[in-house]
Design an enzyme around this catalytic site. Structure first.
Site, mmCIF file in Angstrom:
data_model
loop_
_atom_site.group_PDB
_atom_site.id
_atom_site.type_symbol
_atom_site.label_atom_id
_atom_site.label_comp_id
_atom_site.label_asym_id
_atom_site.label_seq_id
_atom_site.Cartn_x
_atom_site.Cartn_y
_atom_site.Cartn_z
ATOM 1 N N HIS A 120 49.680 22.551 22.892
ATOM 2 C CA HIS A 120 50.079 22.178 24.248
ATOM 3 C C HIS A 120 51.229 21.179 24.162
ATOM 4 O O HIS A 120 51.191 20.247 23.360
ATOM 5 C CB HIS A 120 48.892 21.544 24.982
ATOM 6 C CG HIS A 120 49.242 20.974 26.322
ATOM 7 N ND1 HIS A 120 49.384 19.608 26.540
ATOM 8 C CD2 HIS A 120 49.482 21.567 27.524
ATOM 9 C CE1 HIS A 120 49.685 19.404 27.807
ATOM 10 N NE2 HIS A 120 49.757 20.556 28.427
ATOM 11 N N HIS A 166 58.930 16.967 28.890
ATOM 12 C CA HIS A 166 57.829 16.962 29.846
ATOM 13 C C HIS A 166 58.364 16.455 31.174
ATOM 14 O O HIS A 166 58.607 15.262 31.346
ATOM 15 C CB HIS A 166 56.693 16.070 29.330
ATOM 16 C CG HIS A 166 55.402 16.268 30.061
ATOM 17 N ND1 HIS A 166 54.363 15.371 29.993
ATOM 18 C CD2 HIS A 166 54.979 17.256 30.873
ATOM 19 C CE1 HIS A 166 53.360 15.806 30.729
ATOM 20 N NE2 HIS A 166 53.705 16.947 31.265
#
Length: 577
Positions: A120, A166
């Site tokens: 992830h 992110h």
């Protein structure tokens, strides 16, 4: 026997003898049974391997290789092994807990029939809010056997190129092209089986076209072409191929929506005063300039107007990520003619398994289910992977940047099947009964078998650690914790007594673990130094798939918190079913 000195009350020194590892009583008795006048010949060693260790396929050549590995040590006897040599073999690298079978699962079933080693936010070097994005975590993951890499795609500041970071946080970006090149160079370092790249796409059509060009140019003929499947191909068929998985570009009248919304994205420009960070409620910057907000709003509207299907981008996608209108309930009906990938946040899965556990298992018999960490895991922590595995979820996505018991469990699961990153799901997760019934993890069942474990001893800490690492005043007081993990009915944990002031603890303790679903069970072992006044100090850990444990007496290497194997630290244990 050497001695070690420790300080005591500032002006005194305490001396402790460093005891060397000696064969436990069970090992002495075995040697006496399988030797002749204190010597174990190669023929007798072969008999021991087959009869006691359960290595039915062991050959005389295998036994001879063990002999040859010991010839240069002073413990080797000209005519065969003496007790010390036999003990050195049992406690050595040629006697591992898992059989060195390589890839031995059937690799010709559809992709949905396997658990996949899944990352992830694979590009992050640390926490989810402010760490750097880099190719190094991607390289490390691939070289450790991870088969699914996640990349978040965002426009750069000039909106003319693509970066990976992110979104909505202070994480620094890395160029997409660098990530793609790193994947190409390292994809098949640890395994020949396919690598899947999941894109979380935040791009307009212009940049999607640019991504298509980069991907095609970088991967060339190792890129598996995009298409719709009624059934996924097998890992064997996809060997040394790279697959792209993301949402197909929007089409007019398309029912498909973004399958994993970015938790940190600005969603309503009329109401926003801060940029929120997912579930944390923290903020990064205040945005008070109305003109700037209007500019963002105009750009978003322009993007929607310009949105069009980019055929080159669509042709990249071999695993379609979807979320259909009508919610999870409609999707789990499984009436679609094409297979796809669905993503669920960990809390969403926890809720779904309470209400629709059997539907999820039916869905995962053909389709792929990806589970990912909740947004509040800002320190890159993880969750219990068995919530996903026990319900057939193939892609239990983990943050690989940190450490902890859940990541150690993940590493343990994928030590199976030769460490290739693909583990075949048990048949009970793939088949339906005569009345279309499927496996239900929560139901209590009778034990199929019992795992009997005896923990004899440990050694090697005095070589891997400074003699004052655990305690300034005395040698460590090691104890071991053993956990069986799996379906709820199989979970059990035990621990040994601490052995005081010994670098070579001799426990000689036995435990039994009844197993109702041994196919999914893991054995997690952790050693700590007992301390009355503070947290017990970490002394090593490992996690092993129970289905691949070799019976007999075995040497168990331990790993540090990051999952790196110690050079010397091992446990001597026996396993019987």
């Amino acid at each position: 026997m050497s001695k070690q000195a420790y300080e005591f009350c500032f002006c005194y020194r305490r001396m402790f003898k460093l005891r060397m590892a000696e064969p436990p009583e069970d090992v002495v008795n075995l040697f006496n049974e399988y030797s002749d006048n204190g010597v174990m010949t190669v023929e007798i060693l072969h008999k021991f391997l087959v009869d006691f260790q359960g290595e039915e396929k062991a050959t005389l050549e295998h036994a001879q290789a063990i002999f040859n590995s010991l010839k240069h040590h002073h413990v080797f006897h000209r005519r065969g092994l003496n007790l010390d040599a036999f003990f050195r073999y049992l406690f050595g690298d040629l006697n591992p807990p898992l059989a060195p079978l390589g890839v031995h699962h059937d690799m010709n079933a559809p992709l949905a029939h396997y658990f996949l080693y899944t990352g992830h936010n694979s590009y992050l070097t640390g926490n989810q809010l402010s760490s750097a994005s880099s190719i190094e975590p991607i390289i490390k993951a691939l070289r450790s056997g991870v088969r699914v890499i996640e990349l978040d795609l965002w426009p750069n500041s000039k909106r003319n190129d693509v970066e990976v970071y992110h979104g909505g946080t202070m994480t620094s970006p890395v160029e997409l092209i660098k990530c793609l090149e790193a994947i190409k160079e390292n994809a098949f370092y640890a395994s020949d089986y396919p690598v899947i790249i999941t894109f979380e796409d935040h791009l307009d059509s212009f940049l999607q076209a640019k991504v298509a060009q980069m991907v095609n140019k970088t991967f060339g003929n190792i890129l598996f072409p995009g298409m719709d499947f009624s059934e996924f191909p097998s890992p064997e068929y996809l060997k040394r191929k790279i697959l792209i998985s993301t949402n197909p570009p929007k089409e007019s009248g398309d029912n498909l929506k973004e399958e994993e919304p970015n938790e940190h994205k600005i969603k309503d420009f009329n109401d926003i005063s801060v940029l929120t960070l997912g579930d944390t409620g923290e903020s990064r910057h205040s945005i008070k300039d109305d003109a700037q907000i209007q500019q963002y709003k105009m750009e978003e509207e322009e993007d929607e107007e310009e949105e069009a299907v980019i055929p080159e981008y669509k042709r990249l996608i071999s695993i379609h990520a979807v979320k259909r209108k009508g919610g999870l309930e409609n999707l789990l009906k499984g009436d679609s003619k094409r297979v796809a990938r669905l993503s669920l946040k960990e809390q969403k899965l926890e809720y779904a398994v309470r209400t629709r556990a059997t539907d999820i298992i039916r869905f995962t018999q053909k389709n792929l289910l990806r589970v990912y960490p909740k947004g509040t895991r800002i320190l890159s922590s993880n969750y219990d992977p068995f919530i996903g595995w026990a319900h057939g979820a193939q892609m239990v996505a983990f943050n690989m940047q940190g450490y902890g018991k859940y990541l150690w469990m993940m590493q343990g699961m994928f030590r199976a099947n030769g460490g290739c990153g693909y583990v075949k799901k048990p048949d009970f997760l793939l088949n339906c009964g005569p009345n279309n019934e499927v496996f239900e993890p929560s139901i209590r069942r009778k034990a199929k078998k019992t795992l009997k474990v005896k923990l004899y001893m440990g050694d090697g800490w005095h070589l891997d650690f400074h003699h004052k690492h655990f305690n300034q005043y005395s040698p460590p007081d090691f104890f071991a914790k053993l956990h069986v993990l799996g379906v709820p009915g199989d979970k059990k944990k035990v621990k040994t007594m601490p052995i005081v002031d010994q670098w070579v603890p001799l426990w000689n303790e036995e435990f039994e673990f009844p197993l109702t679903v041994p196919e999914l069970a893991l054995l997690r072992i952790e050693v700590r130094d007992y301390n009355m006044s503070r947290r017990h100090d970490f002394g090593g850990q490992t996690c092993l798939p129970v289905s691949e444990l070799q019976t007999g007496i075995r040497a168990i290497p331990l790993y540090n918190k990051k999952g790196e194997k110690y050079k010397y630290v091992k446990l001597l244990m026996s396993f019987q079913f």
